[in-house]
Design an enzyme around this catalytic site. Structure first.
Site, PDB file in Angstrom:
ATOM      1  N   SER A 243      51.719  47.081  55.877  1.00 44.11           N
ATOM      2  CA  SER A 243      51.923  47.393  57.293  1.00 44.11           C
ATOM      3  C   SER A 243      53.171  46.759  57.896  1.00 44.11           C
ATOM      4  CB  SER A 243      50.693  46.977  58.109  1.00 44.11           C
ATOM      5  OG  SER A 243      49.652  47.925  57.943  1.00 44.11           O
TER       6      SER A 243
ATOM      7  N   LYS B 109      55.471  49.079  59.647  1.00 40.55           N
ATOM      8  CA  LYS B 109      55.388  49.443  61.060  1.00 40.55           C
ATOM      9  C   LYS B 109      56.464  48.769  61.909  1.00 40.55           C
ATOM     10  CE  LYS B 109      50.437  50.534  60.905  1.00 40.55           C
ATOM     11  NZ  LYS B 109      49.806  49.910  59.737  1.00 40.55           N
TER      12      LYS B 109
ATOM     13  N   SER C  44      47.577  47.247  64.535  1.00 42.93           N
ATOM     14  CA  SER C  44      48.096  47.778  63.272  1.00 42.93           C
ATOM     15  C   SER C  44      47.506  49.149  62.957  1.00 42.93           C
ATOM     16  CB  SER C  44      47.820  46.815  62.103  1.00 42.93           C
ATOM     17  OG  SER C  44      48.652  47.117  60.995  1.00 42.93           O
TER      18      SER C  44
ATOM     19  N   LYS D 102      54.440  40.646  62.663  1.00 43.82           N
ATOM     20  CA  LYS D 102      53.534  41.654  62.118  1.00 43.82           C
ATOM     21  C   LYS D 102      52.919  41.197  60.811  1.00 43.82           C
ATOM     22  CE  LYS D 102      51.673  45.757  62.236  1.00 43.82           C
ATOM     23  NZ  LYS D 102      50.549  45.219  61.447  1.00 43.82           N
TER      24      LYS D 102
END
Length: 386
Positions: A68, A71, A128, A230
């Site tokens: 992720s 992202k 997320s 993140k």
């Protein structure tokens, strides 16, 4: 004219700037710098935000699954679209069935829902949400595949040489990869280019569809100086975290990839950040747009051109080593008009002992047009004797 080479103490060059800012740098004995902490992460990078220096790293350019952390680029593309005025935060996005069916982490939007870009960004960044990521990708580019092409174009522009995106979520798929170094480059760009949107990364929770979820970056609770960015996790990628913290005006970016657990990525990120802040410091030596020297110009409307640096020049060095910095400035010989604003006509090199810590072009801060006929003739004659 022979090539000019002038050597200065960095302290002397920036003394006026430091005094103007009211800063006093007390110098004592240098602090010994140990090796970086031993970490279990497969790949990691600790980078200073201002200078871009990698303070510590392990296999930083290895191509690995980013999960992720992908992202971060999805957000970067959306932020670019917002800045360009192509979309707006209050635009309403219709959620497709494909976005609704996205596996993995979710913000729990439903097919057919109308959701604002702002809320989709919160769902993607804080929760997320893979569903939010696909909804944003489809809104910006029509399809997720097309959006991935845009992601790769921005990755190329940022110099992310070991990155290739196939989707907007980070769900595992062939030929979808990045590196710890590239991820740090991307995080640095996000913070630099979009300070107005960076606040999303410090939000600790977000509620949608009656379900409140906490930010998975638990460093936001553990360390008050951390304000992003993140997390990521898949079975193949392990537990990943890109984080950033600011202490006393110094900002660091940490990327750990391939750790064994959610707690491990927190502990190892914290260890990197603490190491960087404890043993290193960052200084701005030269301000963009300020003249460092006036270079002689031949055959010009004026006799000199001001030279300086294109961007603020920062250096990251071990603590208490500032007074050992030295700078050398070299200016090209025989600069002949016309002089083009922004073009390089030399360089500045900053050294600490025998190590070069920075080297940047000296650029013309203003242009110089060609001089009159007789002036050019006179300078042409004088050049024969140089």
């Amino acid at each position: 004219m022979a090539k000019l080479a002038l050597r200065f103490s960095v302290f002397a060059l920036v003394l006026a700037t430091l005094l103007g800012a009211g800063r006093v740098l007390a110098q004592t004995q240098p602090i010994p710098v140990p090796d970086p902490p031993s970490l279990g992460a497969q790949n990691y990078v600790l980078m200073d935000y201002h200078s871009g220096r990698m303070i510590a790293s392990k296999d930083p350019d290895a191509r690995v699954e980013p999960a992720s952390l992908t992202k971060l680029m999805t957000a970067y593309v959306v932020f670019k679209e917002l800045d360009a005025g192509n979309i707006a935060m209050d635009d309403m996005v219709r959620v497709s069935e494909r976005a609704w069916r996205a596996p993995g982490s979710r913000m729990f939007i439903e097919a057919g829902d109308q959701v604002s870009v702002a809320n989709l960004l919160r769902g993607m960044i804080i929760q997320s949400g893979n569903d939010a990521s696909i909804a944003l990708a489809e809104y910006v580019a029509g399809t997720e595949d097309t959006f991935a092409q845009v992601m790769n174009q921005y990755a190329d522009a940022l110099g992310m040489d070991n990155t290739h995106y196939v989707n907007a979520t980070g769900l595992p798929t062939e030929e979808h990869y990045s590196s710890a170094h590239d991820t740090a480059i991307l995080a640095r760009a996000l913070i630099s280019e979009f300070p107005q949107y960076y606040k999303f990364y410090s939000m600790k929770s977000f509620k949608w569809n009656g379900i409140e979820q906490s930010n998975r970056n638990k460093l936001l609770w553990r360390d008050k100086t951390v304000d992003g960015l993140k997390t990521g996790h898949t079975e193949a990628a392990g537990y990943c975290l890109t984080s950033s913290a600011e202490r006393d005006g110094m900002r660091l970016i940490s990327v750990v990839m391939g750790t064994s657990s959610a707690n491990a990525r927190l502990d190892q990120s914290q260890a990197l950040l603490n190491y960087g802040f404890r043993f290193f410091e960052t200084h701005r030596l030269y301000q963009a747009g300020k003249s460092l020297t006036d270079a002689p110009v031949w055959k010009g409307a004026t006799d000199t051109a001001p030279l300086g640096v294109r961007h603020d020049l920062y250096v990251t060095i071990p603590k208490r080593q500032y007074d050992r910095l030295e700078a050398s400035m070299s200016v090209d010989g025989r600069i002949i008009a016309p002089v083009e604003k922004g073009k390089s006509y030399g360089k500045v090199q900053v050294t600490l002992g025998e190590r070069t810590v920075a080297e940047v072009p000296l650029v013309a801060l203003s242009g110089v047009e060609a001089g009159g006929f007789f002036g050019r003739i006179m300078d042409g004659v004088l050049l024969w004797f140089q």
